[in-house]
Motif scaffolding. Sequence first.
Motif: not given
Length: 486
Positions: A398, A400, A405, A407, A425, A430
């Motif tokens: 992950r 940001e 965000v 992944y 997740f 998020d």
Amino acid sequence: MTTAPTVLAVLRSPRALTVEVLAGVVTTLALIPEVISFSVIAGVDPKVSLIASVVLAISMSFLGGRPAMITAAAGAVALVVAPLVKEHGVEYLLPAVVLAGLIQVLFGVTGLARIMRFIPRSVMIGFVNALGILIFVAQVPHLLGVPWLVYPLFALTVAIVLILPRFTTAVPAPLVAIVVATAITAVAHLNLPTVADQGAIGGGLPGITPLLVPLNLETLSIIWPTALSVAFVGLMETLLTAKLVDDITDTRSNKGRESWALGIANILAGFYGGIAGCAMIGQTVVNVKLGRARTRISTFVAGVFLLLLVTVLSGVMELIPMVALAAVMMIVAIRTVDWHSVRPSTLRRMPLSETLVMLTTVAIVVVTSNLAIGVAAGAVLAMVLFARRVAHVARVSRTEADGRVRYTVSGPLFFGSSNDLVEQFSYADDAAEVVIDFSAAQIWDASTVAVLDSVQTKYAEHGCTVTFTGLDERSTALHGRLSGFL
């Protein structure tokens, strides 16, 4: 892979032709006692199995996809048909064998024989090692409760088989050993167990097998379970043997052709003989290892020589002492085992799961005396352990940035590896826009598509939008076809 010699090339070479012919003769001598024993297990007359073996060996010489492999009435098939014969009578054997042959033909022409590529190496090694154990154990009764003269003759046979190849390979050592042992027994009038004690093998040909049951649904309901078992057990043992011969000779075989050819051969054997068969693993090893055969000539000779022994030379055949055949097969058994696979140094390096699969295959085969059951169990265990091992190969990372965000998912995604993907997740934490990158992953099944739908649903419940990127063409097509319908 090397190129196997052609039949025409062997026919033009007297030396090569001699090797093939003598290999076929030795193989026949090793074949007869087992075929007679298996006929007792199946509940049929020994001559039925012998004539069926003649039909199988000769027809597979022309039709089969694996040259030099011996096909005859085998123990695996005898175990399967025995309950049918015992419960309903031998007259149901013909339709059951014919139906089994038709299934095998269908299996071959549809290309299903290719599933043999999914048999793991550890299962193959277990198959080979179990085979060696079964062959060896099957010979032990011939050395127990017998006159003491059996043991010197046993030692002499073993010595000839092991020592003669150091001086000459022009004649197969097992053939010399069997001839010498038979001559000593006959000349000295030794009262020892012989082939004649195993069952009657002489007389004329039996003719076409008559159909003695009606062809209706009742008969079908009786024979279809046995026919299915005969078809699949015979195919499994035959295709595994073909793979073993491929490795021994470093040549390729046509597994699809071998499958449909076995079906046709079994149909012919059913109509002229009465019992089905498959590859004879021990005798095949005799043919390709001890006899050094490489072409269809050896298997054709084996079938023709067996026919001669049954019809013309049965009196000579009955004189062969069982101890000589037992000694040859014991040496075959010892040479069949993959001793490298059980060395402590090899076991230390081998993954525990691989060793467990190999030992499980060996144990089940030895306990059940059924190679097909052991191989099937070993293959299932290997698949379970593999699925467990790769269940956690998928990785999720992950990042940001700028309120978004991202992944990144890597690894193959299938029912085993994607089940816990939904937990990777942070739905509540998020941002409103989430991107999941699958550039390093692939979707392989509907289970994964269902998991991705669940991920989208969970994000939607938190007011987030999800974008999937990086899916390859196949994964995109699968996801597009199934998403929203699961």
